[in-house]
Design a protein around this motif. Structure first.
Motif, PDB file in Angstrom:
ATOM      1  N   PHE A  28      -2.461  11.922   3.017  1.00  0.00           N
ATOM      2  CA  PHE A  28      -1.188  12.144   2.326  1.00  0.00           C
ATOM      3  C   PHE A  28      -1.429  12.559   0.873  1.00  0.00           C
ATOM      4  N   ALA A  29      -2.369  11.902   0.216  1.00  0.00           N
ATOM      5  CA  ALA A  29      -2.654  12.215  -1.181  1.00  0.00           C
ATOM      6  C   ALA A  29      -3.191  13.638  -1.325  1.00  0.00           C
ATOM      7  N   ILE A  30      -4.070  14.040  -0.426  1.00  0.00           N
ATOM      8  CA  ILE A  30      -4.609  15.412  -0.470  1.00  0.00           C
ATOM      9  C   ILE A  30      -3.492  16.417  -0.220  1.00  0.00           C
ATOM     10  N   ILE A  41       6.123   9.121  -0.377  1.00  0.00           N
ATOM     11  CA  ILE A  41       4.756   8.602  -0.546  1.00  0.00           C
ATOM     12  C   ILE A  41       4.392   8.371  -2.006  1.00  0.00           C
ATOM     13  N   GLU A  42       5.357   8.489  -2.888  1.00  0.00           N
ATOM     14  CA  GLU A  42       5.065   8.344  -4.314  1.00  0.00           C
ATOM     15  C   GLU A  42       4.453   6.990  -4.658  1.00  0.00           C
ATOM     16  N   GLY A  43       4.808   5.954  -3.917  1.00  0.00           N
ATOM     17  CA  GLY A  43       4.351   4.614  -4.243  1.00  0.00           C
ATOM     18  C   GLY A  43       3.080   4.182  -3.532  1.00  0.00           C
TER      19      GLY A  43
END
Length: 76
Positions: A28-30, A41-43
């Motif tokens: 998700f971060a990538i 997904i910010e948190g």
């Protein structure tokens, strides 16, 4: 210990799920960097160096316990 018909080791299932969750978050971060991440997904939080060091400490104490014949040891 009774074996399951699919030959999986039940004591490892939590480990596989934990790694899967971590890799999912990394994905998700990538994807977020490329504008492809899903909403919400910010948190997301990731383990830091302190968590890694604590994990190494835990494994070292497990080894100490095993070397002593599987007895309880003080968590150093």
């Amino acid at each position: 210990m009774a074996r399951r018909s699919d030959n999986r080791r039940p004591e490892l299932e939590g480990l596989f799920e934990a790694w899967a969750n971590l890799y999912r978050r990394f994905g998700f971060a990538i994807n977020k960097e490329h504008g492809l991440a899903p909403d919400g997904i910010e948190g997301l939080a990731f383990p830091g160096i302190d968590a890694g060091l604590e994990g190494v400490r835990w494994v070292e104490n497990c080894v100490r316990s095993a070397d002593a014949g599987g007895v309880w040891v003080d968590y150093l």
